[in-house]
Design a protein around this motif. Structure first.
Motif, short mmCIF file in Angstrom:
data_model
loop_
_atom_site.label_atom_id
_atom_site.label_comp_id
_atom_site.label_asym_id
_atom_site.label_seq_id
_atom_site.Cartn_x
_atom_site.Cartn_y
_atom_site.Cartn_z
N ALA A 29 -26.84 -2.06 -14.22
CA ALA A 29 -28.30 -2.10 -14.31
C ALA A 29 -28.91 -2.56 -13.00
N GLU A 30 -28.24 -3.49 -12.30
CA GLU A 30 -28.74 -3.96 -11.01
C GLU A 30 -28.72 -2.82 -9.99
N VAL A 31 -27.68 -1.98 -10.05
CA VAL A 31 -27.60 -0.82 -9.15
C VAL A 31 -28.75 0.14 -9.44
N ALA A 32 -28.99 0.39 -10.74
CA ALA A 32 -30.07 1.31 -11.13
C ALA A 32 -31.43 0.79 -10.69
N ALA A 33 -31.57 -0.54 -10.65
CA ALA A 33 -32.84 -1.15 -10.25
C ALA A 33 -32.96 -1.29 -8.74
N GLY A 34 -31.92 -0.92 -8.00
CA GLY A 34 -31.96 -1.00 -6.54
C GLY A 34 -31.71 -2.37 -5.98
N ARG A 35 -31.19 -3.28 -6.81
CA ARG A 35 -30.92 -4.64 -6.35
C ARG A 35 -29.47 -4.86 -5.95
N PHE A 36 -28.63 -3.86 -6.15
CA PHE A 36 -27.22 -3.98 -5.78
C PHE A 36 -26.74 -2.62 -5.30
N ARG A 37 -26.00 -2.62 -4.20
CA ARG A 37 -25.54 -1.36 -3.61
C ARG A 37 -24.54 -0.68 -4.53
N GLN A 38 -24.74 0.61 -4.71
CA GLN A 38 -23.83 1.35 -5.59
C GLN A 38 -22.43 1.44 -5.00
N ASP A 39 -22.33 1.66 -3.67
CA ASP A 39 -21.01 1.77 -3.06
C ASP A 39 -20.24 0.46 -3.15
N LEU A 40 -20.94 -0.65 -3.01
CA LEU A 40 -20.28 -1.95 -3.14
C LEU A 40 -19.84 -2.19 -4.59
N TYR A 41 -20.69 -1.79 -5.53
CA TYR A 41 -20.34 -1.93 -6.95
C TYR A 41 -19.06 -1.18 -7.27
N PHE A 42 -18.96 0.05 -6.80
CA PHE A 42 -17.75 0.84 -7.06
C PHE A 42 -16.53 0.23 -6.38
N ARG A 43 -16.75 -0.34 -5.18
CA ARG A 43 -15.63 -0.95 -4.46
C ARG A 43 -15.12 -2.20 -5.18
N LEU A 44 -16.03 -2.98 -5.74
CA LEU A 44 -15.63 -4.22 -6.42
C LEU A 44 -15.04 -3.96 -7.80
N SER A 45 -15.55 -2.94 -8.47
CA SER A 45 -15.18 -2.72 -9.87
C SER A 45 -14.07 -1.69 -10.03
N VAL A 46 -13.11 -1.71 -9.11
CA VAL A 46 -11.96 -0.81 -9.26
C VAL A 46 -11.29 -1.06 -10.61
N PHE A 47 -11.18 -2.32 -10.99
CA PHE A 47 -10.57 -2.67 -12.27
C PHE A 47 -11.40 -3.79 -12.90
#
Length: 553
Positions: free
Chosen positions: A387-405
């Motif tokens: 939701a933070e990514v959708a709101a523009g408060r968190f980078r999507q590429d960083l989210y994907f990098r952190l949430s590998v598992f």
């Protein structure tokens, strides 16, 4: 005014220098002058100071026009190097690290380390050949027909008569090149003394590098010890994951699967569920278990200090930076870095964090040097990062990098079967820490504890147990639970409330308490006192529930 190499472009720009200072005005070699310079250089313990000393002292000698030193280091500017077409290896090259001289034009300085010839490929042109072969070069041809100098007009204007370059060799390894342009003729005897000085300079360089490495390791050890002491203080009374409920068993199974892989892990869950313990278990089950586990609470770092905290800084980088400091990433090199409350990282810093995760490279604040680190990142948050990514408060590429598992940690209300084990665990720790005798929990108290909703999760339970130990009288524990909990445990036929409905009621209850106190959580008459929960627990719940309040104290 600074003259760059493109203004006097010497195709075989040399390295360091010495020479005419070792001879008298009559040409007689004076070993004592060489010895004095060598001793002065050998006393320097820092590499940059030693290199500057070599160039400055030699460049100041009578007859010397320009002194330069290059050291062999990793290739770093291949795309910008104007000699890239001649460079075959592209992994190592000569880096200009010191320069000094006395130009004839007033206001000009040759101390700069930039310009066209700040890098030399090994084996390319005169300086590169000295660095590659380890053999010195002595030249006297300064005419316009000379092939070794790109701009002979510069040599004529400065009255250059000789050029000499010697390799800096330590224990059979070529470290770099020392070179000098002289306005007087360099004879064979002076060239030999230059060779001797280059050997002394190489020893000084090797010693300075060794000292800096020792100092780096010492500082890193101090940093690791400081961070580990902080971790130990935070973990006091904690330990490994406790419980055998199906919900927790699933979490533990996921940990065992991902721990050996080295993949990035994102631990999700409400505040107080034990996300850090899960992160520690990931580290303990990995191949990095013997290396540091460094934690950083992203929510507790002032915005202006984020970059320094993560990447470190050098002395003078900003007001208050009185010495170099190692950041958390460097302290965790080879180990694991736990980023708690990762959703609190400012958006403008997230790009730099992503670079470290992708390339393993960072720069300290105020430093141009790029450092390599090998760090596994385990992040945790109680926010909905999608939701933070959708709101523009968190980078999507960083989210994907952190949430590998991603690993979800269940709240305590979904694992009531673990309450008894957790109470026993915390009771043992609290009694040992407070110097109290062991107490026994009655079955009545245990049933009440199992029925309690625990909005603060495991952290709240730990606080309740410790408070009960402090309040214990006559060998009996006294548990003080919230009034709502006591009401819910009055009869065996207590209503079962689904999790979604409970969260809705919890939010409404907290909002009502905040409205009554004007948003105040702490102190007498605050919302925490009204609800009968610790103020810190309520502050975490307010944040987790995303409740806005008018004011806080």
């Amino acid at each position: 005014m600074v003259i760059h190499d493109n203004e006097f472009s010497l195709s075989n720009e040399l390295s360091c220098c010495i020479l005419e200072g070792s001879t008298s005005n009559t040409g007689e070699v004076r070993p004592e002058a060489l010895q004095a310079v060598a001793i002065a250089v050998a006393q320097e313990r820092w590499l940059d100071v030693a290199l500057a000393r070599i160039a400055d002292v030699v460049g100041a000698q009578e007859g010397v026009a320009l002194t330069r030193v290059w050291l062999i280091e990793d290739g770093d500017i291949c795309d910008a190097c104007h000699m890239q077409a001649e460079c075959v290896e592209r992994t190592r090259c000569l880096h200009l690290v010191a320069s000094a001289g006395r130009p004839t034009e007033p206001g000009v300085t040759w101390s700069g380390l930039d310009g066209t010839f700040r890098r030399f490929p090994l084996g390319v042109r005169k300086v590169g050949k000295v660095g590659a072969t380890g053999a010195g070069i002595l030249l006297h041809d300064m005419s316009e027909r000379s092939t070794w100098i790109v701009r002979p007009q510069w040599a004529a204007r400065e009255g250059i008569r000789s050029f000499a370059a010697q390799p800096l060799v330590f224990r059979g390894e070529v470290l770099g090149v020392l070179a000098v342009f002289s306005r007087t003729r360099i004879d064979a005897e002076a060239f030999a003394w230059l060779r001797a000085f280059a050997d002394h300079a190489a020893v000084a360089i090797a010693n300075a590098r060794a000292f800096e490495e020792i100092e780096r390791l010492r500082v890193r050890l101090e940093v690791e010890n400081r961070y580990l002491r902080e971790d130990a203080a935070r973990a006091l009374g904690g330990g490994d994951v406790v419980g055998t409920s199906p919900a927790l068993a699933k979490t533990v199974e996921q940990v065992e699967l991902v721990a050996p892989t080295g993949a990035s892990v994102l631990v999700l869950g409400e505040s107080g569920t034990g996300k850090e313990l899960v992160a520690r278990r990931v580290h303990a089950r990995s191949g990095r278990a013997e290396r540091p586990f460094i934690t950083v609470n992203c929510a507790a770092i002032p915005r202006e200090l984020f970059e320094s905290e993560f990447f470190g800084h050098v002395k003078g980088a900003f007001t208050g930076a009185t010495q170099d400091r190692v950041g958390r990433f460097e302290a965790a090199d080879g180990g694991t870095l736990f980023l708690d409350e990762v959703g609190e990282i400012p958006l403008d810093l997230q790009a730099k964090l992503l670079r470290v995760l992708q390339d393993g490279e960072l720069q300290r604040v105020g430093e141009e040097r790029t450092r390599q680190v090998d760090v596994r990142v385990v992040a945790a948050t109680n926010r909905d990062l999608a939701a933070e990514v959708a709101a523009g408060r968190f980078r999507q590429d960083l989210y994907f990098r952190l949430s590998v598992f991603p690993i979800q940690v269940p709240p305590l209300r979904e694992r009531p079967g673990d309450v008894a084990r957790l109470v026993e665990h915390f009771l043992h720790a609290a009694c040992a820490r407070l110097g109290r005798p062991r107490f026994t929990v009655t079955s009545r108290d245990l049933r009440a504890l199992e029925r309690h909703p625990w909005p603060g999760n495991v952290r709240e339970l730990a606080s309740a147990v410790e408070r009960a130990v402090i309040l214990a009288r006559d060998g009996r524990l006294r548990f003080e639970l919230a009034p709502a909990s006591r009401a819910s445990t009055a009869t065996p036929d207590t209503e079962v409330i689904p999790a979604a409905e409970w969260r809705h009621r919890e939010r409404a209850n907290v909002e009502a308490a905040l409205a009554r106190t004007g948003g105040r959580i702490y102190g007498r008459g605050g919302a925490a006192e009204i609800l009968g929960v610790p103020a810190t627990t309520l502050a975490s719940r307010v944040k987790a529930l995303g409740i806005a309040r008018r004011s806080t104290r």
